[in-house]
Design a protein around this motif. Structure first.
Motif, PDB file in Angstrom:
ATOM      1  N   ARG A  87       6.367  -8.154 -40.752  1.00  0.00           N
ATOM      2  CA  ARG A  87       7.618  -7.385 -40.860  1.00  0.00           C
ATOM      3  C   ARG A  87       8.701  -8.174 -41.587  1.00  0.00           C
ATOM      4  O   ARG A  87       9.460  -7.603 -42.373  1.00  0.00           O
ATOM      5  CB  ARG A  87       8.090  -7.010 -39.455  1.00  0.00           C
ATOM      6  CG  ARG A  87       9.366  -6.200 -39.408  1.00  0.00           C
ATOM      7  CD  ARG A  87       9.594  -5.656 -38.022  1.00  0.00           C
ATOM      8  NE  ARG A  87       9.597  -6.721 -37.023  1.00  0.00           N
ATOM      9  CZ  ARG A  87      10.685  -7.422 -36.692  1.00  0.00           C
ATOM     10  NH1 ARG A  87      11.830  -7.178 -37.290  1.00  0.00           N
ATOM     11  NH2 ARG A  87      10.626  -8.347 -35.765  1.00  0.00           N
ATOM     12  N   LEU A  88       8.768  -9.484 -41.362  1.00  0.00           N
ATOM     13  CA  LEU A  88       9.846 -10.280 -41.938  1.00  0.00           C
ATOM     14  C   LEU A  88       9.501 -10.863 -43.310  1.00  0.00           C
ATOM     15  O   LEU A  88      10.380 -10.986 -44.167  1.00  0.00           O
ATOM     16  CB  LEU A  88      10.222 -11.413 -40.981  1.00  0.00           C
ATOM     17  CG  LEU A  88      10.822 -10.983 -39.640  1.00  0.00           C
ATOM     18  CD1 LEU A  88      11.066 -12.189 -38.753  1.00  0.00           C
ATOM     19  CD2 LEU A  88      12.127 -10.209 -39.850  1.00  0.00           C
ATOM     20  N   HIS A  91       7.929  -7.299 -45.357  1.00  0.00           N
ATOM     21  CA  HIS A  91       8.600  -6.018 -45.056  1.00  0.00           C
ATOM     22  C   HIS A  91       7.598  -4.886 -44.842  1.00  0.00           C
ATOM     23  O   HIS A  91       7.816  -3.756 -45.274  1.00  0.00           O
ATOM     24  CB  HIS A  91       9.566  -5.648 -46.186  1.00  0.00           C
ATOM     25  CG  HIS A  91      10.469  -6.766 -46.593  1.00  0.00           C
ATOM     26  ND1 HIS A  91      11.518  -7.191 -45.816  1.00  0.00           N
ATOM     27  CD2 HIS A  91      10.471  -7.563 -47.704  1.00  0.00           C
ATOM     28  CE1 HIS A  91      12.145  -8.191 -46.422  1.00  0.00           C
ATOM     29  NE2 HIS A  91      11.529  -8.439 -47.565  1.00  0.00           N
ATOM     30  N   SER A 110       7.014   0.621 -44.848  1.00  0.00           N
ATOM     31  CA  SER A 110       7.363  -0.377 -45.849  1.00  0.00           C
ATOM     32  C   SER A 110       8.861  -0.336 -46.089  1.00  0.00           C
ATOM     33  O   SER A 110       9.425   0.722 -46.369  1.00  0.00           O
ATOM     34  CB  SER A 110       6.621  -0.100 -47.165  1.00  0.00           C
ATOM     35  OG  SER A 110       7.060  -0.973 -48.180  1.00  0.00           O
ATOM     36  N   ASN A 111       9.502  -1.477 -45.936  1.00  0.00           N
ATOM     37  CA  ASN A 111      10.930  -1.585 -46.208  1.00  0.00           C
ATOM     38  C   ASN A 111      11.106  -1.997 -47.660  1.00  0.00           C
ATOM     39  O   ASN A 111      10.755  -3.124 -48.028  1.00  0.00           O
ATOM     40  CB  ASN A 111      11.572  -2.620 -45.287  1.00  0.00           C
ATOM     41  CG  ASN A 111      13.068  -2.709 -45.489  1.00  0.00           C
ATOM     42  OD1 ASN A 111      13.690  -1.808 -46.030  1.00  0.00           O
ATOM     43  ND2 ASN A 111      13.650  -3.817 -45.055  1.00  0.00           N
ATOM     44  N   SER A 113      11.890  -3.583 -51.004  1.00  0.00           N
ATOM     45  CA  SER A 113      12.518  -4.857 -51.341  1.00  0.00           C
ATOM     46  C   SER A 113      12.215  -5.179 -52.795  1.00  0.00           C
ATOM     47  O   SER A 113      11.082  -4.984 -53.245  1.00  0.00           O
ATOM     48  CB  SER A 113      12.000  -5.968 -50.432  1.00  0.00           C
ATOM     49  OG  SER A 113      12.517  -7.217 -50.830  1.00  0.00           O
ATOM     50  N   GLU A 120      11.864 -14.532 -51.650  1.00  0.00           N
ATOM     51  CA  GLU A 120      10.960 -13.424 -51.349  1.00  0.00           C
ATOM     52  C   GLU A 120       9.577 -13.672 -51.926  1.00  0.00           C
ATOM     53  O   GLU A 120       8.568 -13.334 -51.296  1.00  0.00           O
ATOM     54  CB  GLU A 120      11.540 -12.122 -51.899  1.00  0.00           C
ATOM     55  CG  GLU A 120      12.767 -11.642 -51.145  1.00  0.00           C
ATOM     56  CD  GLU A 120      13.424 -10.451 -51.816  1.00  0.00           C
ATOM     57  OE1 GLU A 120      13.291 -10.336 -53.054  1.00  0.00           O
ATOM     58  OE2 GLU A 120      14.060  -9.661 -51.114  1.00  0.00           O
TER      59      GLU A 120
END
Length: 222
Positions: A87-88, A91, A110-111, A113, A120
């Motif tokens: 998650r971190l 994402h 999915s976040n 990014s 990243e």
């Protein structure tokens, strides 16, 4: 190719990199990461499980207890990868739900990014490198245990492979929904690939030779 993003004067300077440029992993990797503690946890817990599998007999003589400890470490790794590091660091998240009719559905999140800053890129590279490689490692030891007729350790390695492989498969599925390109070969330098293949070939030949020698000795005793 690295440039500085100065499009907004009110934002701090952010190092932007070309997504096609490989990320080099070195002593400064943790300093470049956006989540150094999570990155360290993600890598260390996997390595501890593998190290205990290889050298745990030095500290604990019972094979059964050693196997249980390895599985506990692998289960902890499964939990950390599924609920924290995935998650971190990339994402992504996956889970399953069951409706009233008992039908199970797999869900992915999915976040979005941009993924074009050095922090990243480092997080993503390390996450996928370890997540994709460890199922292969456990599969390798599973084959070696089977060849050597060590059925207890074969069972332990098979469970470890199943858990890590299951987690990896679902993260790959989640990455497809998030339009993330994932390939283990993109994260491994050429010299590392060559050395890994040579080591695998040598270990496999030695294991086959050892198994054949043991069978020959047993037949000779009879």
């Amino acid at each position: 190719v690295m440039i500085t993003d100065n499009s907004n004067p009110f934002l701090p300077e952010i190092e932007v990199v070309d997504k096609k440029d490989p990320v080099s992993l070195n002593a400064n990797t943790l300093q470049q990461s956006y989540h150094p503690s999570i990155l360290l946890l993600h890598t260390v817990i996997k390595c501890i499980a593998l190290i205990w599998y290889l050298f745990g007999w030095i500290f604990v003589k019972s094979s059964t207890l050693n196997g249980v400890l390895v599985l506990l470490l692998v289960a902890s790794d499964f939990y950390v990868t599924k609920n924290i590091s995935g998650r971190l660091l990339v994402h992504l998240r996956w889970w399953s739900s069951t409706d009233r009719n008992g039908q199970q559905t797999w869900r992915y999140e999915s976040n979005p990014s941009p993924g074009n800053t050095m922090g990243e890129r480092v997080d993503s590279t390390v996450f996928w490198l370890f997540t994709l490689s460890f199922p292969a490692v456990w599969c390798f030891f599973c084959i070696i245990s089977l060849i050597r007729l060590h059925f207890l350790w074969f069972l332990v390695c098979a469970i470890a492979f199943a858990l890590s492989g299951f987690n990896t498969y679902l993260y790959i599925q989640a990455s497809r929904y998030g339009n993330q390109s994932v390939s283990l070969l993109n994260y491994i330098p050429e010299n590392v690939k060559t050395n890994a293949m040579n080591s695998f070939r040598s270990a496999f030949v030695n294991a086959v030779g050892s198994a054949a020698a043991n069978l020959f000795k047993k037949k000779k005793k009879k």
